[in-house]
Design a protein around this motif. Structure first.
Motif, mmCIF file in Angstrom:
data_model
loop_
_atom_site.group_PDB
_atom_site.id
_atom_site.type_symbol
_atom_site.label_atom_id
_atom_site.label_comp_id
_atom_site.label_asym_id
_atom_site.label_seq_id
_atom_site.Cartn_x
_atom_site.Cartn_y
_atom_site.Cartn_z
ATOM 1 N N TYR A 37 22.126 46.296 33.128
ATOM 2 C CA TYR A 37 23.439 45.724 33.413
ATOM 3 C C TYR A 37 23.350 44.344 34.072
ATOM 4 C CZ TYR A 37 25.253 50.310 32.222
ATOM 5 O OH TYR A 37 25.570 51.474 31.551
ATOM 6 N N GLY A 38 22.186 43.747 34.057
ATOM 7 C CA GLY A 38 22.034 42.373 34.520
ATOM 8 C C GLY A 38 22.576 42.154 35.915
ATOM 9 N N SER A 39 23.420 41.149 36.069
ATOM 10 C CA SER A 39 23.952 40.792 37.386
ATOM 11 C C SER A 39 24.929 41.822 37.944
ATOM 12 C CB SER A 39 24.649 39.429 37.309
ATOM 13 O OG SER A 39 25.736 39.470 36.398
ATOM 14 N N TRP A 40 25.322 42.801 37.118
ATOM 15 C CA TRP A 40 26.241 43.831 37.588
ATOM 16 C C TRP A 40 25.513 45.059 38.142
ATOM 17 C CZ3 TRP A 40 30.233 44.047 32.944
ATOM 18 C CH2 TRP A 40 30.908 42.830 32.887
ATOM 19 N N ARG A 41 24.203 45.094 38.049
ATOM 20 C CA ARG A 41 23.443 46.265 38.500
ATOM 21 C C ARG A 41 23.767 46.578 39.960
ATOM 22 N NH1 ARG A 41 18.265 45.880 39.093
ATOM 23 N NH2 ARG A 41 17.593 47.938 38.369
ATOM 24 N N GLY A 42 24.134 47.827 40.198
ATOM 25 C CA GLY A 42 24.389 48.296 41.556
ATOM 26 C C GLY A 42 25.765 47.961 42.095
ATOM 27 N N LEU A 43 26.545 47.162 41.376
ATOM 28 C CA LEU A 43 27.858 46.768 41.873
ATOM 29 C C LEU A 43 28.910 47.823 41.525
ATOM 30 C CD1 LEU A 43 28.007 42.969 40.911
ATOM 31 C CD2 LEU A 43 27.413 43.982 43.120
ATOM 32 N N PRO A 44 29.891 48.010 42.400
ATOM 33 C CA PRO A 44 30.999 48.914 42.073
ATOM 34 C C PRO A 44 31.812 48.351 40.907
ATOM 35 C CG PRO A 44 30.912 48.469 44.430
ATOM 36 C CD PRO A 44 29.982 47.491 43.772
ATOM 37 N N TYR A 45 32.289 49.239 40.038
ATOM 38 C CA TYR A 45 33.116 48.787 38.919
ATOM 39 C C TYR A 45 34.306 47.973 39.422
ATOM 40 C CZ TYR A 45 30.896 51.547 35.219
ATOM 41 O OH TYR A 45 30.017 52.041 34.286
ATOM 42 N N GLU A 46 34.957 48.454 40.485
ATOM 43 C CA GLU A 46 36.152 47.776 41.001
ATOM 44 C C GLU A 46 35.856 46.347 41.421
ATOM 45 O OE1 GLU A 46 39.282 51.009 42.757
ATOM 46 O OE2 GLU A 46 37.640 50.357 44.077
ATOM 47 N N GLU A 47 34.667 46.132 41.990
ATOM 48 C CA GLU A 47 34.301 44.785 42.428
ATOM 49 C C GLU A 47 34.161 43.847 41.234
ATOM 50 O OE1 GLU A 47 30.449 42.677 44.543
ATOM 51 O OE2 GLU A 47 31.105 44.647 45.284
ATOM 52 N N VAL A 48 33.552 44.338 40.165
ATOM 53 C CA VAL A 48 33.380 43.513 38.969
ATOM 54 C C VAL A 48 34.729 43.217 38.328
ATOM 55 C CG1 VAL A 48 32.386 43.424 36.649
ATOM 56 C CG2 VAL A 48 31.051 44.373 38.544
ATOM 57 N N VAL A 49 35.608 44.215 38.281
ATOM 58 C CA VAL A 49 36.933 44.030 37.688
ATOM 59 C C VAL A 49 37.719 42.968 38.451
ATOM 60 C CG1 VAL A 49 39.157 45.127 37.269
ATOM 61 C CG2 VAL A 49 37.059 46.349 36.737
ATOM 62 N N LYS A 50 37.649 42.997 39.767
ATOM 63 C CA LYS A 50 38.383 42.029 40.575
ATOM 64 C C LYS A 50 37.796 40.632 40.462
ATOM 65 C CE LYS A 50 39.983 45.342 44.064
ATOM 66 N NZ LYS A 50 39.882 45.758 45.492
ATOM 67 N N ALA A 51 36.463 40.552 40.399
ATOM 68 C CA ALA A 51 35.802 39.245 40.371
ATOM 69 C C ALA A 51 35.912 38.561 39.007
ATOM 70 C CB ALA A 51 34.337 39.402 40.757
ATOM 71 N N ASP A 52 35.842 39.353 37.938
ATOM 72 C CA ASP A 52 35.834 38.751 36.602
ATOM 73 C C ASP A 52 36.469 39.714 35.607
ATOM 74 O OD1 ASP A 52 35.376 37.274 34.355
ATOM 75 O OD2 ASP A 52 33.233 36.991 34.693
ATOM 76 N N PRO A 53 37.778 39.890 35.673
ATOM 77 C CA PRO A 53 38.441 40.863 34.799
ATOM 78 C C PRO A 53 38.286 40.557 33.314
ATOM 79 C CG PRO A 53 40.053 39.457 35.899
ATOM 80 C CD PRO A 53 38.729 39.194 36.553
ATOM 81 N N GLU A 54 38.247 39.280 32.942
ATOM 82 C CA GLU A 54 38.126 38.938 31.525
ATOM 83 C C GLU A 54 36.774 39.365 30.963
ATOM 84 O OE1 GLU A 54 38.978 34.880 30.756
ATOM 85 O OE2 GLU A 54 41.061 34.986 31.478
ATOM 86 N N SER A 55 35.716 39.110 31.732
ATOM 87 C CA SER A 55 34.380 39.510 31.269
ATOM 88 C C SER A 55 34.261 41.021 31.197
ATOM 89 C CB SER A 55 33.301 38.949 32.206
ATOM 90 O OG SER A 55 33.230 37.545 32.109
ATOM 91 N N PHE A 56 34.830 41.711 32.167
ATOM 92 C CA PHE A 56 34.768 43.172 32.175
ATOM 93 C C PHE A 56 35.522 43.731 30.965
ATOM 94 C CE2 PHE A 56 36.063 47.445 33.464
ATOM 95 C CZ PHE A 56 34.861 47.954 33.931
ATOM 96 N N ALA A 57 36.692 43.183 30.678
ATOM 97 C CA ALA A 57 37.474 43.643 29.530
ATOM 98 C C ALA A 57 36.736 43.378 28.223
ATOM 99 C CB ALA A 57 38.834 42.952 29.519
ATOM 100 N N ARG A 58 36.070 42.228 28.136
ATOM 101 C CA ARG A 58 35.303 41.909 26.923
ATOM 102 C C ARG A 58 34.129 42.866 26.759
ATOM 103 N NH1 ARG A 58 31.375 37.772 26.140
ATOM 104 N NH2 ARG A 58 31.858 36.965 28.216
ATOM 105 N N TRP A 59 33.489 43.211 27.874
ATOM 106 C CA TRP A 59 32.361 44.160 27.836
ATOM 107 C C TRP A 59 32.825 45.536 27.361
ATOM 108 C CZ3 TRP A 59 31.620 48.432 31.260
ATOM 109 C CH2 TRP A 59 30.373 49.062 31.135
ATOM 110 N N LEU A 60 34.025 45.939 27.755
ATOM 111 C CA LEU A 60 34.559 47.233 27.333
ATOM 112 C C LEU A 60 34.941 47.241 25.853
ATOM 113 C CD1 LEU A 60 36.902 48.250 30.303
ATOM 114 C CD2 LEU A 60 34.692 49.246 29.711
#
Length: 234
Positions: free
Chosen positions: A96-119
């Motif tokens: 998961y690259g730079s997202w390793r170990g991070l809470p999903y909520e933190e990633v969604v708040k920090a970069d919602p567009e990237s998270f949505a694209r990943w999904l």
């Protein structure tokens, strides 16, 4: 999604799961191979896996060998089941690259567009690691390589080496009865998706229960699914 994190591979199996796995070692063989008598085995103390490289003596015996994902939880589970371990890097969870170990909520708040694209896009890897498609392809390539592996032969020239101190002898796969693999849910989904001919985003909809059993078998047409989410009763 609250509380969920992207795995790092270093997460430990929880004590309750290890205790259950140790109890399952007494009956697992009869579930995997109907007609095989159960054996009480000699699991180690509940919640305390054997030391690395020292498999327990469950129903598969000291020679019982499994292909195991490199993640810590998978390795600990294999020990609790009394299996020697041949660690296979291809069975790792996605990177998961730079997202390793991070809470999903933190990633969604920090970069919602990237998270949505990943999904939404199986080929997207905005975190700099593996995409869904790349991780699934890695698993599938390894699974397909088993077609060329004689049953019961773990130590072929291109096979991964057993962990130090474990047995490289044939395990439950000997006699043509197949392989035992201890892995995480993403790997199970990748294999099932391959068998069904669907992509990783569709396979991600499959709910896989902890410590459940999934069986697939090779055929001329591809892979057949015997069962999913089967529970072995301790």
């Amino acid at each position: 999604m609250r509380g969920a994190r992207f795995p790092t591979g270093e997460e430990r199996a929880d004590a309750a799961s290890l205790e259950t796995a140790q109890r399952l070692s007494r009956t697992l063989a009869s579930v995997l191979h109907p007609g095989t008598p159960s054996s009480p085995g000699t699991p180690s103390s509940p919640g305390t896996p054997s030391s690395p490289g020292t498999p327990g003596s469950g129903v598969f015996g000291e020679g019982g060998t499994a292909f195991v994902a490199p993640g810590r939880a998978a390795r600990e589970t294999a020990v609790a089941l009394g299996l020697a371990r041949v660690v296979v890097p291809e069975l790792a969870e996605p990177d998961y690259g730079s997202w390793r170990g991070l809470p999903y909520e933190e990633v969604v708040k920090a970069d919602p567009e990237s998270f949505a694209r990943w999904l939404a896009d199986p080929c997207a890897a905005p975190h700099g690691g593996e995409s869904h498609a790349e991780a699934a392809d890695r698993v599938v390539r390894w699974v397909e390589s088993l077609r060329e592996t004689p049953p019961g032969e773990l130590a072929r020239p291109d096979a991964p080496s057993p962990e130090p101190g474990t047995s490289g002898r044939s395990g439950p796969g000997s006699g043509g009865r197949g392989w035992v693999v201890v892995c995480d849910v993403t790997v199970v989904r990748a294999v099932l998706g391959h068998a069904l001919g669907v992509g990783p985003l569709v396979a991600a909809r499959l709910d896989i229960a902890p410590l459940s059993l999934t069986q697939v078998s090779a055929s001329r047409e591809g892979w057949r699914i015997g069962y999913v989410n089967r529970k072995a009763t301790p």
